[in-house]
Design a protein around this motif. Structure first.
Motif, PDB file in Angstrom:
ATOM      1  N   GLY A  96       0.784  -1.224   0.000  1.00 21.68           N
ATOM      2  CA  GLY A  96       0.000   0.000   0.000  1.00 21.68           C
ATOM      3  C   GLY A  96       0.813   1.269   0.000  1.00 21.68           C
ATOM      4  N   GLN A  97       2.132   1.159  -0.102  1.00 23.70           N
ATOM      5  CA  GLN A  97       2.986   2.346  -0.143  1.00 23.70           C
ATOM      6  C   GLN A  97       3.023   2.872  -1.583  1.00 23.70           C
ATOM      7  OE1 GLN A  97       6.770   1.039   1.277  1.00 23.70           O
ATOM      8  NE2 GLN A  97       6.045   0.542   3.324  1.00 23.70           N
ATOM      9  N   CYS A  98       3.004   4.157  -1.734  1.00 21.10           N
ATOM     10  CA  CYS A  98       3.029   4.764  -3.071  1.00 21.10           C
ATOM     11  C   CYS A  98       4.291   5.609  -3.208  1.00 21.10           C
ATOM     12  CB  CYS A  98       1.776   5.612  -3.283  1.00 21.10           C
ATOM     13  SG  CYS A  98       1.549   6.115  -5.007  1.00 21.10           S
ATOM     14  N   SER A  99       5.434   4.950  -3.071  1.00 25.84           N
ATOM     15  CA  SER A  99       6.709   5.660  -3.166  1.00 25.84           C
ATOM     16  C   SER A  99       6.990   6.001  -4.621  1.00 25.84           C
ATOM     17  CB  SER A  99       7.838   4.800  -2.605  1.00 25.84           C
ATOM     18  OG  SER A  99       7.883   3.564  -3.281  1.00 25.84           O
ATOM     19  N   PRO A 100       7.646   7.127  -4.885  1.00 31.26           N
ATOM     20  CA  PRO A 100       7.960   7.494  -6.275  1.00 31.26           C
ATOM     21  C   PRO A 100       8.950   6.502  -6.881  1.00 31.26           C
ATOM     22  CG  PRO A 100       9.100   8.940  -4.736  1.00 31.26           C
ATOM     23  CD  PRO A 100       8.161   8.106  -3.919  1.00 31.26           C
ATOM     24  N   PRO A 101       8.857   6.250  -8.181  1.00 31.65           N
ATOM     25  CA  PRO A 101       9.774   5.292  -8.810  1.00 31.65           C
ATOM     26  C   PRO A 101      11.183   5.860  -8.929  1.00 31.65           C
ATOM     27  CG  PRO A 101       8.420   6.363 -10.467  1.00 31.65           C
ATOM     28  CD  PRO A 101       7.911   6.831  -9.140  1.00 31.65           C
ATOM     29  N   ASP A 102      12.163   4.952  -8.959  1.00 28.58           N
ATOM     30  CA  ASP A 102      13.528   5.363  -9.274  1.00 28.58           C
ATOM     31  C   ASP A 102      13.589   5.599 -10.788  1.00 28.58           C
ATOM     32  OD1 ASP A 102      14.465   5.055  -6.643  1.00 28.58           O
ATOM     33  OD2 ASP A 102      14.641   2.888  -6.946  1.00 28.58           O
ATOM     34  N   SER A 103      14.272   6.645 -11.200  1.00 25.06           N
ATOM     35  CA  SER A 103      14.292   6.953 -12.631  1.00 25.06           C
ATOM     36  C   SER A 103      15.668   7.438 -13.065  1.00 25.06           C
ATOM     37  CB  SER A 103      13.243   8.017 -12.961  1.00 25.06           C
ATOM     38  OG  SER A 103      13.491   9.212 -12.257  1.00 25.06           O
ATOM     39  N   LEU A 104      15.964   7.211 -14.336  1.00 26.30           N
ATOM     40  CA  LEU A 104      17.199   7.703 -14.957  1.00 26.30           C
ATOM     41  C   LEU A 104      16.983   7.794 -16.456  1.00 26.30           C
ATOM     42  CD1 LEU A 104      18.403   4.856 -16.209  1.00 26.30           C
ATOM     43  CD2 LEU A 104      19.246   4.543 -13.902  1.00 26.30           C
TER      44      LEU A 104
ATOM     45  N   LYS B  23      24.234  -8.656 -13.669  1.00 23.73           N
ATOM     46  CA  LYS B  23      24.425  -7.447 -12.855  1.00 23.73           C
ATOM     47  C   LYS B  23      24.552  -6.186 -13.713  1.00 23.73           C
ATOM     48  CE  LYS B  23      29.483  -7.891 -12.448  1.00 23.73           C
ATOM     49  NZ  LYS B  23      30.617  -7.976 -11.504  1.00 23.73           N
ATOM     50  N   ILE B  24      25.079  -6.334 -14.946  1.00 23.21           N
ATOM     51  CA  ILE B  24      25.182  -5.173 -15.835  1.00 23.21           C
ATOM     52  C   ILE B  24      23.784  -4.676 -16.213  1.00 23.21           C
ATOM     53  CG2 ILE B  24      25.879  -4.448 -18.164  1.00 23.21           C
ATOM     54  CD1 ILE B  24      28.210  -4.537 -16.240  1.00 23.21           C
ATOM     55  N   PHE B  25      22.858  -5.611 -16.394  1.00 22.44           N
ATOM     56  CA  PHE B  25      21.479  -5.223 -16.695  1.00 22.44           C
ATOM     57  C   PHE B  25      20.844  -4.518 -15.504  1.00 22.44           C
ATOM     58  CE2 PHE B  25      16.893  -6.566 -16.587  1.00 22.44           C
ATOM     59  CZ  PHE B  25      16.457  -5.663 -17.541  1.00 22.44           C
ATOM     60  N   ASN B  26      21.063  -5.060 -14.319  1.00 25.89           N
ATOM     61  CA  ASN B  26      20.527  -4.424 -13.120  1.00 25.89           C
ATOM     62  C   ASN B  26      21.100  -3.027 -12.929  1.00 25.89           C
ATOM     63  OD1 ASN B  26      18.838  -6.397 -11.115  1.00 25.89           O
ATOM     64  ND2 ASN B  26      20.183  -7.574 -12.447  1.00 25.89           N
ATOM     65  N   ALA B  27      22.385  -2.870 -13.224  1.00 24.47           N
ATOM     66  CA  ALA B  27      23.011  -1.549 -13.117  1.00 24.47           C
ATOM     67  C   ALA B  27      22.442  -0.594 -14.160  1.00 24.47           C
ATOM     68  CB  ALA B  27      24.525  -1.675 -13.274  1.00 24.47           C
ATOM     69  N   PHE B  28      22.093  -1.115 -15.330  1.00 19.70           N
ATOM     70  CA  PHE B  28      21.481  -0.288 -16.379  1.00 19.70           C
ATOM     71  C   PHE B  28      20.186   0.357 -15.876  1.00 19.70           C
ATOM     72  CE2 PHE B  28      18.523   0.295 -19.921  1.00 19.70           C
ATOM     73  CZ  PHE B  28      19.310   0.929 -20.878  1.00 19.70           C
TER      74      PHE B  28
ATOM     75  N   GLN C 181      21.714   2.553 -12.151  1.00 20.73           N
ATOM     76  CA  GLN C 181      22.934   3.354 -12.008  1.00 20.73           C
ATOM     77  C   GLN C 181      23.156   4.205 -13.253  1.00 20.73           C
ATOM     78  OE1 GLN C 181      26.374   1.137 -10.614  1.00 20.73           O
ATOM     79  NE2 GLN C 181      27.778   2.518 -11.664  1.00 20.73           N
ATOM     80  N   GLU C 182      22.857   5.491 -13.165  1.00 16.44           N
ATOM     81  CA  GLU C 182      22.960   6.366 -14.341  1.00 16.44           C
ATOM     82  C   GLU C 182      24.415   6.749 -14.623  1.00 16.44           C
ATOM     83  OE1 GLU C 182      20.580  10.103 -16.352  1.00 16.44           O
ATOM     84  OE2 GLU C 182      20.336   9.687 -14.229  1.00 16.44           O
ATOM     85  N   GLY C 183      25.107   7.252 -13.635  1.00 13.23           N
ATOM     86  CA  GLY C 183      26.493   7.681 -13.824  1.00 13.23           C
ATOM     87  C   GLY C 183      27.462   6.518 -13.780  1.00 13.23           C
ATOM     88  N   GLY C 184      28.391   6.484 -14.723  1.00 14.63           N
ATOM     89  CA  GLY C 184      29.456   5.475 -14.714  1.00 14.63           C
ATOM     90  C   GLY C 184      29.052   4.111 -15.245  1.00 14.63           C
TER      91      GLY C 184
END
Length: 459
Positions: free
Chosen positions: A104-112, A184-189, A192-195
């Motif tokens: 029931g939490q409506c936290s904002p999504p992570d975005s990049l 893990k590279i896909f998960n970082a995609f 993880q925006e920088g680097g």
């Protein structure tokens, strides 16, 4: 429909036996290889077991844990690698944990933000590191198979929107794959925006990529290609050809359909003009003309919806190339295996010739010995010792190549079976939906003329 033996669906369980490579360097005491028929049956059993295992892994795939979307596209201007100004499109990738919504939490999504070139880099990385997997394709970079009213400009807003949907579909495909989703590279995609690009390049995956020349050489020089992979390659060629023709036909039909619908607007204009000179019939003619105008204007939305189904077909047009990529990798592995076996046979023959003093085949060394005399026993012993070491290394290398080839085939066929299930489901749904849309469109046409008939009846 006429059946083409070479165009079997991938992973369809062909009764033909697969070609196997004879390992001429097998050592004494090693397990005897199975006959070709039994070996193929064993590989198919392993592939089915691996497929069942992958289905169970899918229950724990990344897509079960997070929601992924490409929420929007944004046109930007910046400097490229050579400091030239360029215009490009950036895409907003959003992720949100499924657990937070369930609680029931409506936290904002992570975005990049990601560029199309970064999606390309991700896919190239997956192709190199997972050669046994049919890696999902990206949407087209520039519009193909377009009808004349559709823009082929890659900055056109409608095209950018369809590509946004295609990029989102690519991420969902990877996230739902039982193996790729754990990379893990896909998960970082996604997070993880920088680097991120630096992280990918540091893996050195480009060094592992097979050169096109090497792959082409293997295609033409491999002596014992696996029949199942040959059939799969032929099937992918035919699949690409069929879908290409289908998309061309659809583009021609869209052109004709657009003209037919727009010409109905002339009915509207004529009925409207006619209504101006009639008293008793005027209202009926005016109403009928309105229905014709609405009908003529509806084609824009209809063809825009059609593009969605065309993009679904295009995805499998590009999947055909992904299938060929797996086949080419197998050809390369088979070629390397044959070269290792040939080299080992040559070394053993040289060793035998030195030991017995006989030369079976014409060689430069044999001619040199005749012209300048035989080698001393010590020289022969030294050469034999070197050759024996090389033979031992060659036998180990050949065993390793055999294991690599078997593992590749087991993993590849498991993924081919998974892909076959996906392909059959997706194309069936797309074609049914397309037919339903066509039926709906025809019903609207009937309704328009039914309404016009009622208008005429009231005159």
């Amino acid at each position: 429909m006429e059946h083409h033996p070479g165009a079997q669906s991938p992973g369809g369980g062909s009764s033909d036996t697969a070609t196997t490579t004879t390992t001429s360097g097998s050592q004494e005491g090693e397990e005897e290889p199975l006959p070709p028929e039994e070996e193929e049956e064993e590989e198919e059993r392993e592939a089915r077991a691996a497929l069942l295992s992958s289905f169970s892994m899918m229950e724990d795939c990344l897509l079960k844990k997070i929601e992924i979307s490409v929420a929007e596209a944004e046109k930007r201007t910046g400097r490229n690698a050579v400091n030239m100004q360029e215009t490009y499109t950036a895409y907003l990738v959003e992720t949100r944990a499924v657990d937070s919504q369930a609680e029931g939490q409506c936290s904002p999504p992570d975005s990049l933000w990601r560029r199309y070139s970064e999606f390309e880099l991700l896919r190239n990385y997956l192709l190199v590191n997972y050669p046994h997997i049919i890696v999902p394709p990206l949407p087209e970079k520039r519009a193909e198979f377009v009808w004349h009213k559709l823009s082929a400009d890659n900055m056109d807003p409608d095209f950018v929107e369809r590509r946004r949907i295609g990029l989102e579909n690519f991420l969902l495909r990877v996230a739902s794959h039982p193996v790729l989703c754990r990379e893990k590279i896909f998960n970082a995609f996604l997070t993880q925006e920088g680097g991120w690009k630096e992280m990918v390049n540091e893996t050195g995956f480009q060094l592992k990529a097979d050169s096109r020349l090497k792959a082409l050489n293997a295609t033409f020089r491999v002596k014992n290609p696996d029949k199942r992979f040959t059939e799969l390659k032929h099937y992918s060629d035919e699949l690409q050809s069929v879908i290409s023709h289908l998309l061309r036909v659809r583009a021609r039909v869209a052109d004709r359909l657009y003209g037919v619908y727009k010409v109905h607007g002339n009915y509207g204009r004529v009925f409207s003009e006619w209504s101006a000179i009639e008293k008793e019939m005027g209202d009926g003619l005016q109403s009928a003309g309105h229905h014709m105008d609405v009908y003529a204007a509806s084609i824009d939305d209809i063809l825009e919806e059609e593009e969605h189904y065309a993009d679904q077909l295009k995805e499998y047009l590009f999947y055909a190339e992904a299938l060929r990529t797996v086949c080419k990798k197998h050809e390369l592995l088979q070629y390397e295996l044959e070269m290792a076996a040939q080299d080992l046979t040559s070394k053993k023959q040289q060793c035998e010739e030195l030991a017995t003093g006989t030369v079976r085949t014409f060689s430069l060394k044999g001619m040199t010995s005749k012209l300048f005399g035989q080698e001393t026993p010590e020289q022969r012993e030294a050469k034999i010792k070197v050759l024996e070491e090389q033979i031992h290394e060659g036998e180990e290398q050949l065993k390793a190549k055999n294991v690599e080839s078997r593992d590749f085939m087991k993993s590849a066929w498991a993924d081919i079976e998974r892909f076959k299930e996906q392909k059959n489901h997706d194309l069936k749904e797309a074609l049914i939906s397309y037919a339903v849309m066509q039926i709906s469109m025809c019903k609207k046409g009937i309704q328009v003329w039914t309404n016009a008939k009622e208008c005429f009846s009231k005159m």
